[in-house]
Design a protein around this motif. Structure first.
Motif, PDB file in Angstrom:
ATOM      1  N   TYR A  35       0.816  -1.226   0.000  1.00  0.00           N
ATOM      2  CA  TYR A  35       0.000   0.000   0.000  1.00  0.00           C
ATOM      3  C   TYR A  35       0.844   1.267   0.000  1.00  0.00           C
ATOM      4  O   TYR A  35       0.495   2.259  -0.619  1.00  0.00           O
ATOM      5  CB  TYR A  35      -1.004  -0.029   1.172  1.00  0.00           C
ATOM      6  N   ASP A  39       5.837   3.382   4.691  1.00  0.00           N
ATOM      7  CA  ASP A  39       5.360   2.856   5.969  1.00  0.00           C
ATOM      8  C   ASP A  39       6.485   2.031   6.639  1.00  0.00           C
ATOM      9  O   ASP A  39       6.984   1.075   6.046  1.00  0.00           O
ATOM     10  CB  ASP A  39       4.127   1.984   5.695  1.00  0.00           C
ATOM     11  N   PHE A  41       6.573  -0.179   9.164  1.00  0.00           N
ATOM     12  CA  PHE A  41       6.318  -1.600   9.397  1.00  0.00           C
ATOM     13  C   PHE A  41       6.272  -2.384   8.090  1.00  0.00           C
ATOM     14  O   PHE A  41       6.879  -3.453   7.962  1.00  0.00           O
ATOM     15  CB  PHE A  41       5.013  -1.771  10.189  1.00  0.00           C
ATOM     16  N   MET A  42       5.583  -1.821   7.094  1.00  0.00           N
ATOM     17  CA  MET A  42       5.457  -2.545   5.821  1.00  0.00           C
ATOM     18  C   MET A  42       6.788  -2.619   5.060  1.00  0.00           C
ATOM     19  O   MET A  42       6.957  -3.447   4.175  1.00  0.00           O
ATOM     20  CB  MET A  42       4.350  -1.940   4.945  1.00  0.00           C
ATOM     21  N   ASN A 120      -1.804  -8.200   5.596  1.00  0.00           N
ATOM     22  CA  ASN A 120      -1.800  -7.042   6.506  1.00  0.00           C
ATOM     23  C   ASN A 120      -3.106  -6.248   6.631  1.00  0.00           C
ATOM     24  O   ASN A 120      -3.424  -5.784   7.711  1.00  0.00           O
ATOM     25  CB  ASN A 120      -0.619  -6.116   6.135  1.00  0.00           C
ATOM     26  N   ARG A 121      -3.839  -6.064   5.562  1.00  0.00           N
ATOM     27  CA  ARG A 121      -5.085  -5.295   5.662  1.00  0.00           C
ATOM     28  C   ARG A 121      -6.246  -6.193   5.249  1.00  0.00           C
ATOM     29  O   ARG A 121      -6.414  -6.496   4.071  1.00  0.00           O
ATOM     30  CB  ARG A 121      -5.021  -4.072   4.765  1.00  0.00           C
ATOM     31  N   ASN A 185      -8.899   1.292   8.236  1.00  0.00           N
ATOM     32  CA  ASN A 185      -8.177   0.056   8.450  1.00  0.00           C
ATOM     33  C   ASN A 185      -8.619  -0.606   9.764  1.00  0.00           C
ATOM     34  O   ASN A 185      -8.655   0.037  10.810  1.00  0.00           O
ATOM     35  CB  ASN A 185      -6.685   0.433   8.498  1.00  0.00           C
ATOM     36  N   ASP A 187      -7.138  -2.515  11.700  1.00  0.00           N
ATOM     37  CA  ASP A 187      -6.111  -2.462  12.747  1.00  0.00           C
ATOM     38  C   ASP A 187      -6.286  -1.203  13.594  1.00  0.00           C
ATOM     39  O   ASP A 187      -6.186  -1.246  14.820  1.00  0.00           O
ATOM     40  CB  ASP A 187      -4.701  -2.437  12.134  1.00  0.00           C
ATOM     41  N   ARG A 191      -7.545  -1.477  17.452  1.00  0.00           N
ATOM     42  CA  ARG A 191      -6.576  -1.059  18.473  1.00  0.00           C
ATOM     43  C   ARG A 191      -7.144   0.084  19.300  1.00  0.00           C
ATOM     44  O   ARG A 191      -6.974   0.133  20.517  1.00  0.00           O
ATOM     45  CB  ARG A 191      -5.242  -0.662  17.824  1.00  0.00           C
ATOM     46  N   TRP A 216      -0.835   6.372  10.525  1.00  0.00           N
ATOM     47  CA  TRP A 216       0.354   5.505  10.721  1.00  0.00           C
ATOM     48  C   TRP A 216       1.667   6.264  10.581  1.00  0.00           C
ATOM     49  O   TRP A 216       2.736   5.674  10.573  1.00  0.00           O
ATOM     50  CB  TRP A 216       0.388   4.332   9.734  1.00  0.00           C
ATOM     51  N   ASN A 243       0.304   2.708  16.271  1.00  0.00           N
ATOM     52  CA  ASN A 243       1.530   2.003  15.831  1.00  0.00           C
ATOM     53  C   ASN A 243       2.777   2.711  16.357  1.00  0.00           C
ATOM     54  O   ASN A 243       2.698   3.816  16.912  1.00  0.00           O
ATOM     55  CB  ASN A 243       1.587   1.837  14.298  1.00  0.00           C
ATOM     56  N   ASP A 271       3.901  -2.646  17.077  1.00  0.00           N
ATOM     57  CA  ASP A 271       4.774  -3.114  15.989  1.00  0.00           C
ATOM     58  C   ASP A 271       6.078  -3.692  16.532  1.00  0.00           C
ATOM     59  O   ASP A 271       6.639  -4.611  15.964  1.00  0.00           O
ATOM     60  CB  ASP A 271       5.149  -2.029  14.943  1.00  0.00           C
ATOM     61  N   ASN A 291       4.301  -6.887  16.374  1.00  0.00           N
ATOM     62  CA  ASN A 291       3.506  -7.225  15.201  1.00  0.00           C
ATOM     63  C   ASN A 291       4.483  -8.032  14.352  1.00  0.00           C
ATOM     64  O   ASN A 291       5.406  -7.477  13.755  1.00  0.00           O
ATOM     65  CB  ASN A 291       3.097  -5.917  14.508  1.00  0.00           C
TER      66      ASN A 291
HETATM   67  C1  GAL Z   1      -0.353  -2.260  10.847  1.00  0.00           C
HETATM   68  C2  GAL Z   1       0.927  -1.732  11.411  1.00  0.00           C
HETATM   69  C3  GAL Z   1       1.105  -0.278  11.047  1.00  0.00           C
HETATM   70  C4  GAL Z   1       0.958  -0.101   9.563  1.00  0.00           C
HETATM   71  C5  GAL Z   1      -0.334  -0.723   9.087  1.00  0.00           C
HETATM   72  C6  GAL Z   1      -0.494  -0.621   7.590  1.00  0.00           C
HETATM   73  O1  GAL Z   1      -0.509  -3.611  11.121  1.00  0.00           O
HETATM   74  O2  GAL Z   1       0.887  -1.846  12.813  1.00  0.00           O
HETATM   75  O3  GAL Z   1       2.361   0.186  11.479  1.00  0.00           O
HETATM   76  O4  GAL Z   1       2.027  -0.724   8.923  1.00  0.00           O
HETATM   77  O5  GAL Z   1      -0.377  -2.079   9.464  1.00  0.00           O
HETATM   78  O6  GAL Z   1      -1.702  -1.200   7.189  1.00  0.00           O
END
Ligand code: GAL
Length: 332
Positions: A35, A39, A41-42, A120-121, A185, A187, A191, A216, A243, A271, A291
């Motif tokens: 995406y 980012d 984490f990604m 992830n999503r 999202n 997440d 959260r 994010w 995050n 994360d 994560n």
């Molecule tokens: C989450 C993660 C975030 C961001 C997000 C993107 O799981 O904790 O940091 O990467 O995904 O969808």
């Protein structure tokens, strides 16, 4: 005699050509769309996904991996997917920009007969249900992710476990601000909900001073936290960030405002980015939640390879979160 020799020669040549062909590796084309490359984490996730898949290459199975940045733009991602389809990708791994667009994109990929691993999503069906039927009904589509309710709950529990359970000024309530990820999202939604639910389930009174969307993003997290600190000052006892990226930004804002994590404010992320684990160790962050990008990327690649081999897959692979507080870090 000459004729027999010629026939033999041709037969031998054909045989050796066959042998070469069968010893040759098949290269599978793998299309990945993430995406957004910026980012934090990604980025860890996609790097691990690529290197793990490459590490699984064998003499007869090679992977030609194309990874695209959808730049947080659904139209861009749709184009990337369509290009993957025309390029004849053997499998697609997709980190959706917009979960609400899942139906359209999944349908196009499925209609093209290409197996699909969503990561992830979690896609949201037209009916507003996260258990999207397009996944459940399809032997060639799966989702690899984590249950964000768990990460939110862990954040809240870490506050409950503090000696003053987050009530620094002793007024009988935990006053917090929430810095949210992309609100579309799941997440971010879970959260936000479950971190606070863990507090109320434990019987504590809560007060939400501010709840803003930081998408994010670290810079946005810093900006939102700085604004909240200006507006609510010492009243803020807990900063929940959906995050670690945004928590890193919040940590800068907290330091700039002259506040000290662990003394006059608490800071939570998700994360377990390396730098945040280090901050938990030093007391600069109250806690984060692992994560597991390694577990998730490996599960995604394993599923993609099964699909390439025509093996049976499950529709959902859910990887556990891990609570990362000071006790956990010290024990590592
Ligand atoms: C989450 C993660 C975030 C961001 C997000 C993107 O799981 O904790 O940091 O990467 O995904 O969808």
């Amino acid at each position: 005699m000459k004729k027999i020799l010629a026939v033999l020669l041709v037969a031998m040549l054909a045989l050796s050509a066959l042998c070469v062909a069968s010893a040759e590796a098949k290269t599978y084309k793998v299309g990945v769309s993430i995406y957004q490359f910026t980012d934090n984490f990604m980025t860890l996730y996609r790097n691990e996904l690529e290197s793990y898949m490459k590490s699984l290459e064998t003499d007869d199975m090679k992977f030609d991996i194309t990874i695209q940045d959808a730049k947080n733009d659904m139209a861009e991602q749709t184009n990337q997917v369509r290009t993957f389809i025309t390029q004849g990708m053997d499998v697609i791994i997709l980190n959706l920009v917009q979960t609400s667009s899942a139906d359209a994109v999944i349908d196009e990929i499925v209609a093209a007969g290409i197996p699909l691993v969503l990561i992830n999503r979690e896609p949201l069906g037209d009916d507003g249900d996260y258990s999207y039927a397009g996944i459940l009904d399809n032997p060639e589509v799966c989702y690899v992710g984590a249950d964000a309710r768990q990460s939110g709950t862990y954040q809240g529990e870490m506050v409950c476990e503090l000696e003053n359970h987050g009530d620094i000024n002793g007024d009988g309530k935990i006053s917090y601000i929430m810095i949210e990820g992309d609100p579309e999202n799941v997440d971010a939604q879970y959260r936000t909900e479950f971190s606070v639910k863990a507090l109320t389930d434990a019987g504590y009174e809560v007060e939400c001073l501010d709840d803003q969307v930081g998408n994010w993003d670290q810079t946005k997290g810093q900006e939102l936290c700085a604004n909240a600190l200006t507006n609510y000052g010492d009243a803020i006892e807990v900063v929940f960030c959906n995050n670690d990226g945004m928590a890193l930004g919040a940590a800068t804002a907290i330091a700039t405002a002259g506040r000290t994590v662990g003394e006059d404010i608490y800071l939570l992320g998700v994360d377990a980015l390396d730098e945040c684990v280090e901050m938990v160790k030093n007391g600069e962050m109250t806690g984060t939640v692992l994560n597991d990008h390694i577990g998730q990327s490996h599960a995604a690649v394993d599923a993609a390879i099964k699909l390439l081999k025509g093996e049976e897959i499950e529709n959902y692979y859910i990887v556990d979160y891990v609570k990362v507080d000071k006790a956990y870090v010290d024990a590592q």
